[in-house]
Design an enzyme around this catalytic site. Structure first.
Site, PDB file in Angstrom:
ATOM      1  CB  THR A 185      -0.875   0.035   1.263  1.00 29.07           C
ATOM      2  OG1 THR A 185       0.007   0.049   2.390  1.00 29.07           O
ATOM      3  CG2 THR A 185      -1.773  -1.179   1.350  1.00 29.07           C
ATOM      4  CD  GLU A 330      -5.263  -2.223   1.729  1.00 28.09           C
ATOM      5  OE1 GLU A 330      -5.534  -1.652   0.644  1.00 28.09           O
ATOM      6  OE2 GLU A 330      -4.738  -1.640   2.694  1.00 28.09           O
ATOM      7  CE  LYS A 444     -13.764  13.018  12.300  1.00 33.12           C
ATOM      8  NZ  LYS A 444     -12.405  12.697  11.909  1.00 33.12           N
ATOM      9  CD1 TRP A 449     -17.711  13.939  10.846  1.00 31.22           C
ATOM     10  CD2 TRP A 449     -17.950  12.073   9.632  1.00 31.22           C
ATOM     11  NE1 TRP A 449     -17.241  12.888  11.588  1.00 31.22           N
ATOM     12  CE2 TRP A 449     -17.375  11.739  10.877  1.00 31.22           C
ATOM     13  CE3 TRP A 449     -18.185  11.067   8.709  1.00 31.22           C
ATOM     14  CZ2 TRP A 449     -17.041  10.426  11.208  1.00 31.22           C
ATOM     15  CZ3 TRP A 449     -17.854   9.771   9.035  1.00 31.22           C
ATOM     16  CH2 TRP A 449     -17.279   9.450  10.274  1.00 31.22           C
TER      17      TRP A 449
END
Ligand code: AMP
Length: 552
Positions: A185, A330, A444, A449
């Protein structure tokens, strides 16, 4: 009672065997690193991949050994790709765009025994060599004529490495759960982690990605994988091409607008795949030159959200169907694809575009759900957003050498076996998923959000904008507030702060409106071609908002 069908271990050698048996003459065309266009076919690639296996066996490479590549998409990379995995060794594709120290760290962590590298990366590897502790042989992906002088010990030209080797290597004959590939990754937080694909996981993933509503590649197709083979299996295209018997066009090192569009036109490309930043360059080139994208009929775009301007340019200006894809290393990597359901196919254009901008519905074999911070499942109403969790046969359960393990058995999964993608998303009743943010990029503000992706998508559509990004910066009253960072388009009239805000007016909630607009010469792009938010946050860590000064 057991079924009475044959055992047929799903190993990747079967893919190239299939191509050789059925489409030996189908072409693989490459813009070579040395310069000229190179042409080969599946029959030749099969033979030379066998020679790669023989040459590696001569270097005492055995099943399970890691063999690395630092290479662009070329026919030679494809030969190494199959030559390594098909003998039961593990193909470790290294992303050359990572920082040099990260590349050395990854190669040592993987314990790579042999490194195949393109000429492009020779200076880099020569510098890194003293810190590469496990590599015994360097194979430069070129011929003797182009082999440069090098300080690398045990370096050999690829064509010499495989020359004269037999083509009878016995591939396969091992368990389908054997490791086939390793891809780290990008490690935007902490060290990179290795995702270890198996033959079975890659095979199932490739079959699912090539269904009709997905990539839909067939024998009549000419496919240009711009997405690199070092970025999560080139989205399975290096498997799908030979499975389907499609002609492959490999772009080598040149991924700029003119080079990509030239290949599309001259080779008759019908399907291609890349991240949005590649398309922004290519579309700009088409607009400026008045050229058209030849026979192109389908383009898969993923890795980052598609800006609406890119979607509309392809679909409305050029009649090319866009397939929006979402996924991650993944997940092998594809998780969702954006083909519309029959009931939406004839909806008004704006409604279709709204749905296509969503990341799409789950690929067969991928289960998805959204949960709150306590792990409680959230409704699929298209509005409520939460952590996106996934499960399936091509989704990782652990990282190489148990990095990041959350459980004693080394796995990283939630208690119910789901993998936390780190993305925040909504799901609607028709199964369309929409990413609102990476969990770490969410802004935030006052306990609520704000989705940076939504604002970015609208901002990229404003006149004179080459690229736009939204990040949260500190605010004394609201914790964080969004700022909009804009890279103006070269040669266009630079947009003003007021024009940018006016463009967003009415498109997003009032309290999502950025508190400031900042112009930069270049928005940083990370190793996988996406906006580098970590770097942007560093650049703006001491930034004081006008509204913050007012609030103090
Ligand atoms: P990587 O493992 O480097 O491929 O990065 C995976 C991450 O890229 C995902 O977890 C998402 O945050 C992001 N991503 C991939 N595809 C999309 C998409 N179509 N829209 C928005 N974000 C995406």
């Amino acid at each position: 009672m057991q079924g009475l069908m044959q055992d047929w271990s799903m190993t990747l050698d079967k893919i190239l065997d299939h191509a050789r048996a059925n489409y030996p003459d189908v072409e693989i065309v490459t813009r070579s690193i040395e310069g000229p266009i190179h042409r080969t076919n599946y029959g030749r690639v099969w033979e030379r991949a066998k020679q790669v296996s023989h040459a590696l066996a001569d270097k005492r490479v055995v099943q399970g050994d890691r063999i690395a590549t630092l290479a662009w998409n070329t026919w030679r990379h494809l030969e190494v790709w199959f030559g390594v995995s098909n003998m039961g060794a593990v193909l470790h594709t290294i992303n050359p765009r990572l920082f040099p120290e990260q590349i050395a760290w990854i190669a040592n962590h993987a314990g790579d025994k042999v490194l195949f590298l393109d000429l492009t990366f020779l200076p880099l590897v020569e510098k890194l060599a003293p810190n590469l502790h496990t590599i015994e042989t360097y194979v430069i992906l070129t011929d003797r004529e182009h082999m440069p002088q090098t300080s690398l010990k045990n370096a050999i030209a690829y064509e010499d490495f495989i020359a004269g080797r037999p083509t009878d290597y016995r591939w396969g004959d091992f368990d389908e759960n054997t490791a086939a590939g390793l891809c780290y990754t990008s490690g935007t937080t902490g060290d990179p982690k290795g995702v270890l694909y198996s033959h079975r996981s890659n095979m199932i993933h490739a079959m699912c990605v090539n269904q009709k509503d997905c990539f839909a590649v067939g024998v009549e197709d000419v496919v240009l994988p711009i997405v690199p083979m070092f970025h999560a299996n080139a989205w399975a295209i290096a498997f799908i091409g030979p499975m389907a018997g499609a002609k492959l066009v490999m772009p080598g090192a040149k991924l700029d607008g003119p080079s990509v569009c030239d290949l599309i036109e001259t080779e008759g490309v019908t399907m291609t795949a890349a991240v949005p930043t590649v398309w922004m360059m290519a579309l700009q080139y088409l607009r400026e030159t008045g050229k058209r994208p030849g026979k192109l009929r389908r383009v898969a775009i993923g890795g980052a959200a598609i800006p609406e301007t890119v979607l509309r340019a392809f679909e409305e200006d050029y009649g090319v169907e866009v397939v929006h894809a979402w996924g991650m290393t993944e997940m092998s990597p594809v998780g969702t694809l954006g083909a519309l359901q029959a009931k939406h196919a004839n909806a008004p254009i704006d409604e279709r575009m709204r749905l296509k901008l969503k990341q799409g519905r789950a690929l067969f074999s991928v289960e998805m759900k959204i949960v709150d911070d306590a792990g409680k499942e959230l409704p699929h109403d298209g509005k409520t957003f939460g952590r996106l969790l996934v499960r399936g046969p091509s989704v990782a359960k652990a990282y190489f050498r148990n990095e990041g393990a959350r459980r004693p058995d080394g796995t990283v999964l939630e208690a119910d076996g789901f993998f936390d993608t780190g993305d925040v998303a909504t799901l609607d009743p028709d199964g369309y998923m929409q990413i609102t943010d990476r969990a770490k990029d969410v802004i935030k503000s006052g306990g609520e959000w704000i989705s940076s992706i939504d604002i970015e998508n609208f901002a990229m559509g404003a006149p004179g904008v080459a690229c736009a990004a939204v990040i949260g910066v500190k605010h004394p009253k609201w914790d964080e507030r969004p700022i909009l960072i804009v890279e103006p388009r070269a040669g266009a009239d630079a947009p003003s702060r007021e024009a940018m805000l006016a463009h967003l007016e009415g498109k997003i909630a009032k309290w999502w409106m950025p508190d400031d607009v900042v112009f930069v010469a270049k928005i940083p792009i990370g190793a996988t071609g996406k906006i580098n938010k970590l770097e942007l946050r560093k650049m703006f860590q001491d930034y004081v908002l006008p509204s913050a000064q007012a609030a103090e």
